[in-house]
Motif scaffolding. Structure first.
Motif, mmCIF file in Angstrom:
data_model
loop_
_atom_site.group_PDB
_atom_site.id
_atom_site.type_symbol
_atom_site.label_atom_id
_atom_site.label_comp_id
_atom_site.label_asym_id
_atom_site.label_seq_id
_atom_site.Cartn_x
_atom_site.Cartn_y
_atom_site.Cartn_z
ATOM 1 N N ALA A 55 6.608 -1.987 -6.883
ATOM 2 C CA ALA A 55 6.392 -1.399 -5.555
ATOM 3 C C ALA A 55 5.126 -1.955 -4.906
ATOM 4 C CB ALA A 55 6.307 0.120 -5.674
ATOM 5 N N LYS A 56 4.059 -2.104 -5.697
ATOM 6 C CA LYS A 56 2.813 -2.649 -5.165
ATOM 7 C C LYS A 56 3.030 -4.061 -4.629
ATOM 8 C CE LYS A 56 -2.068 -3.397 -6.324
ATOM 9 N NZ LYS A 56 -3.093 -3.270 -7.402
ATOM 10 N N ALA A 57 3.811 -4.862 -5.351
ATOM 11 C CA ALA A 57 4.108 -6.219 -4.898
ATOM 12 C C ALA A 57 4.935 -6.214 -3.614
ATOM 13 C CB ALA A 57 4.845 -6.982 -5.994
ATOM 14 N N CYS A 58 5.613 -5.088 -3.348
ATOM 15 C CA CYS A 58 6.414 -4.962 -2.122
ATOM 16 C C CYS A 58 5.617 -4.331 -0.979
ATOM 17 C CB CYS A 58 7.658 -4.112 -2.393
ATOM 18 S SG CYS A 58 8.833 -4.868 -3.537
ATOM 19 N N GLY A 59 4.335 -4.080 -1.210
ATOM 20 C CA GLY A 59 3.486 -3.532 -0.159
ATOM 21 C C GLY A 59 3.474 -2.025 -0.069
ATOM 22 N N VAL A 60 3.962 -1.329 -1.096
ATOM 23 C CA VAL A 60 3.994 0.140 -1.099
ATOM 24 C C VAL A 60 2.631 0.676 -1.521
ATOM 25 C CG1 VAL A 60 5.068 2.168 -2.158
ATOM 26 C CG2 VAL A 60 6.462 0.163 -1.610
ATOM 27 N N ASP A 61 2.209 1.791 -0.906
ATOM 28 C CA ASP A 61 0.961 2.462 -1.284
ATOM 29 C C ASP A 61 1.207 3.232 -2.583
ATOM 30 O OD1 ASP A 61 -1.327 3.960 -1.603
ATOM 31 O OD2 ASP A 61 -1.359 4.753 0.439
ATOM 32 N N VAL A 62 0.982 2.582 -3.713
ATOM 33 C CA VAL A 62 1.323 3.204 -4.990
ATOM 34 C C VAL A 62 0.351 4.320 -5.366
ATOM 35 C CG1 VAL A 62 2.524 1.161 -5.826
ATOM 36 C CG2 VAL A 62 0.104 1.441 -6.316
ATOM 37 N N ALA A 63 -0.874 4.261 -4.857
ATOM 38 C CA ALA A 63 -1.811 5.352 -5.147
ATOM 39 C C ALA A 63 -1.274 6.661 -4.574
ATOM 40 C CB ALA A 63 -3.188 5.035 -4.565
ATOM 41 N N GLU A 64 -0.739 6.595 -3.373
ATOM 42 C CA GLU A 64 -0.133 7.784 -2.759
ATOM 43 C C GLU A 64 1.094 8.222 -3.561
ATOM 44 O OE1 GLU A 64 0.884 10.859 -0.008
ATOM 45 O OE2 GLU A 64 -0.982 9.814 -0.495
ATOM 46 N N CYS A 65 1.905 7.265 -3.990
ATOM 47 C CA CYS A 65 3.108 7.596 -4.764
ATOM 48 C C CYS A 65 2.753 8.301 -6.066
ATOM 49 C CB CYS A 65 3.918 6.335 -5.053
ATOM 50 S SG CYS A 65 4.713 5.610 -3.608
ATOM 51 N N ARG A 66 1.690 7.846 -6.722
ATOM 52 C CA ARG A 66 1.309 8.435 -8.004
ATOM 53 C C ARG A 66 0.880 9.891 -7.858
ATOM 54 N NH1 ARG A 66 -1.173 3.085 -9.165
ATOM 55 N NH2 ARG A 66 0.091 2.083 -10.796
ATOM 56 N N SER A 67 0.474 10.280 -6.680
ATOM 57 C CA SER A 67 0.033 11.664 -6.459
ATOM 58 C C SER A 67 1.187 12.594 -6.117
ATOM 59 C CB SER A 67 -1.001 11.704 -5.324
ATOM 60 O OG SER A 67 -0.379 11.437 -4.065
#
Length: 501
Positions: free
Chosen positions: A212-224
Motif C-alpha cells: 500500500a505504501k508503494a501505491c501512495g497510501v497513507d499507511v500510518a493512518e491505516c494502521r490506526s
C-alpha cells in the motif's frame, strides 16, 4: 439467543454436540472450551452472549470446512453447558471459478452440522455486491461472471497466462471486499473466527502495508484504523492495480472493483483458532469426510484446496503455452505445472493420499487428454471462454503495441497472417469502421475492442523487476517455483519461475 424452543431444541443440541465432539481429540475439545470462555468474556458475561455475533468466512474447501465445524462445536458447547450461546454467521464468497460441487459440499456440511434450520445461524452467500441467504442452487449473477471473465483475460494477457496473476490477483482483492461486506452486513459482527495463525495475520498485514505504501497510501493512518485500516489499504492497492490494468479513465471498471471498507464504528475482533487445533487434514479425516460428507471433487479439488476449479485452468494454460508459444507439446507444459503443484502441496503438508489423488489425474496420456477436455469445458461453461481466447491469452499478442501479433497469426491463425497491418490499424484506432476486423479480434480474444486497445497500449509484465504493481504482487507471493523447462529459442535446458495454486 437463548433456547426459546425449549426442551426439544436443547435435546437436539445435546445430540448433535455429542456426535460432533466425538470426532474431536482431547486437545481440540480443550480448544473448544477455551474459545467458548473467551467469547463469554468478550460478550461481557454469559447473559450477554445471545447478543454476540461470530463470523466464519467459508471458502468451501477442506480447511475452512474444519473451521466451520470447530466454531459450530463451540456454539453447541455453550448452548449445552450454559443454556446460552452466540449467533453464528457463516459467509461464503463465490466467483465464476466456483463450481456447483463446492456449493454441494457446503450444503452437505451445513446439513450435517444442523445449521440450515437453526435460528442462531446466519448463512450468507456473497456474490460481489449481492448478499443473499445461502441456497445450494443459487444462480451466479451474470454481471459477476462478466467481471471475472474480463479480469482473467486482462490479467492473463499482461502475464502471458501465468497462474497466480491471471486468476488470483483480482480474486484476492475481491476476497478483501467480501470480508468487508460479510463482516458489516446487517449491523455487523463482533468477532471473526479464522484458522490463520497470529503470525500469518501479522505477516500478511505487513505485506499489505508495504504494498500500500508503494501505491501512495497513507499507511500510518491505516494502521490506526484496525480491520478497517487493512481494508482501506487494500482499497488503495486495488485502485492502483486496476488503474494499471484498465487505465486511469476506466471509471466503470474501477468502481465495480472497489474494495468495501465498512463502518469504522464497528470493529470486529479477529480470533485465531490456529494454536488450538491441527490443520493436517488426515488428523480429522473422519470428521470431514465421514461426518460432514465432504467430497474431493474432480474439478473443485485441484492441488492445493477444494474451493474452486481455477487451479485446473492454471495447469491447462501452462499446457497451452508450451504448445502454442514455445512449440513444444501440451503435455510438456502439464508436466512442468505438476512439478510446481507437487512442491506447493508438500509445502502445505497435504497428506500423501491427496497428493497422489491430485497427481494421478494426469498420470497417463489418456487422463491428460481427459483433463484437457474437462478444462476446456469448464473454461467455456464458467467463464464463457473458448480455447481460442485462452490461446490468445498465453500468446499475449496485443500488448507492447502488438509486438507478437504477427507471430500469433502465423502460429495460430495462418489464414489471417497477411492481415497484420490491418489489425494493427484497428488496434491503434486508425481505421474508420472495419467491422469485420473488430468482430474477429473480439471473437478470438473474448474481449471488447476497447479492452484490446488498452492492452495494445500496455506491456507484457516483466516479473524480473518490480516497477509495476502486478510484478510487485507476484514478487511477494509464495506460490512460485522454478521448474525445469527448455529454452524455446535455443533448445537448451532452462529454469523458469512460474506461479500457481
Amino acid at each position: 439467543m437463548s433456547h426459546t424452543a425449549g426442551r426439544t431444541t436443547s435435546e437436539s443440541d445435546r445430540a448433535l454436540h455429542a456426535r460432533l465432539t466425538g470426532f474431536l481429540s482431547d486437545v481440540e475439545l480443550d480448544g473448544v472450551k477455551a474459545t467458548g470462555e473467551r467469547l463469554i468474556d468478550a460478550a461481557g458475561g454469559i447473559e450477554e452472549l445471545p447478543g454476540h455475533k461470530v463470523m466464519v468466512a467459508y471458502g468451501g474447501g477442506k480447511d475452512s470446512t474444519y473451521v466451520v465445524a470447530f466454531v459450530r462445536a463451540v456454539q453447541l458447547h455453550l448452548a449445552v453447558h450454559y443454556d446460552r450461546t452466540f449467533t453464528l454467521r457463516v459467509a461464503n464468497m463465490r466467483h465464476a471459478g466456483v463450481p456447483l460441487a463446492v456449493m454441494e459440499n457446503i450444503d452437505r456440511v451445513y446439513r450435517a452440522l444442523g445449521l440450515l434450520d437453526d435460528e442462531r445461524a446466519e448463512l450468507l452467500t456473497i456474490d460481489h455486491t449481492l448478499v443473499r441467504p445461502f441456497r445450494v442452487d443459487l444462480p451466479l449473477p451474470e454481471h459477476l461472471v462478466a467481471i471475472n471473465r474480463v479480469d482473467v483475460l486482462m490479467n492473463g494477457h499482461r502475464a502471458a497466462g501465468d497462474g497466480r496473476p491471471t486468476f488470483c490477483n483480482s480474486c484476492n482483492l475481491a476476497v478483501a471486499d467480501f470480508y468487508g461486506r460479510a463482516a458489516w452486513f446487517d449491523g455487523g459482527v463482533d468477532a471473526v473466527m479464522t484458522g490463520d495463525s497470529r503470525r500469518e495475520q501479522l505477516l500478511y498485514s505487513a505485506w499489505i502495508m508495504r504494498l500500500a505504501k508503494a501505491c501512495g497510501v497513507d499507511v500510518a493512518e491505516c494502521r490506526s484504523m484496525g480491520f478497517q485500516g487493512i481494508l482501506t489499504a487494500l482499497r488503495g492497492i486495488g485502485d492502483s492495480y486496476f488503474r494499471e490494468l484498465f487505465g486511469d479513465d476506466s471509471d466503470t471498471e474501477l468502481a465495480e472493483r472497489e474494495v468495501s471498507t465498512g463502518d469504522r464504528s464497528l470493529q470486529p475482533e479477529f480470533v485465531s483458532i490456529y494454536d488450538l487445533v491441527s490443520y493436517r487434514v488426515h488428523d480429522h479425516w473422519d470428521l470431514i469426510v465421514d461426518f460432514l460428507g465432504f467430497r474431493f471433487d474432480d474439478l473443485a479439488f485441484s492441488f492445493s484446496e477444494s474451493d474452486c476449479a481455477n487451479p485446473t485452468l492454471m495447469a491447462h494454460l501452462r499446457g497451452l503455452r508450451s504448445q502454442h508459444v514455445q512449440g513444444r507439446s501440451y503435455d510438456d507444459g502439464i508436466s512442468e505445472y505438476l512439478e510446481l503443484a507437487e512442491e506447493l502441496m508438500r509445502k502445505k503438508e497435504m497428506p500423501q493420499n491427496l497428493i497422489d489423488l491430485a497427481l494421478s489425474r494426469y498420470d497417463s496420456p489418456e487422463k491428460r487428454a481427459h483433463r484437457r477436455a474437462l478444462s476446456a469445458d469448464f473454461a467455456r461453461e464458467a467463464f464463457g471462454l473458448s480455447e481460442d481466447a485462452l490461446v490468445a491469452m498465453v500468446c499475449s499478442p496485443f500488448t507492447d503495441r502488438g509486438e507478437r501479433l504477427q507471430d500469433f497469426l502465423d502460429r495460430c491463425h495462418p489464414a489471417r497472417s497477411a492481415e497484420a497491418d490491418r489489425l494493427h490499424a484497428v488496434l491503434r484506432a486508425e481505421t474508420g469502421d472495419d467491422a469485420e476486423a473488430v468482430s474477429w479480434l473480439e471473437e478470438v480474444s473474448g474481449l471488447t475492442i476497447t479492452h484490446l486497445r488498452t492492452l495494445y497500449g500496455s506491456f507484457l509484465v516483466d516479473f524480473g523487476n518490480t516497477e509495476t504493481i502486478i510484478s510487485r504482487v507476484r514478487a511477494g507471493d509464495p506460490h512460485k517455483h522454478r521448474v525445469a523447462t527448455v529454452d524455446p529459442r535455443t533448445g537448451a535446458p532452462a529454469l523458469e519461475l512460474i506461479s500457481g495454486r
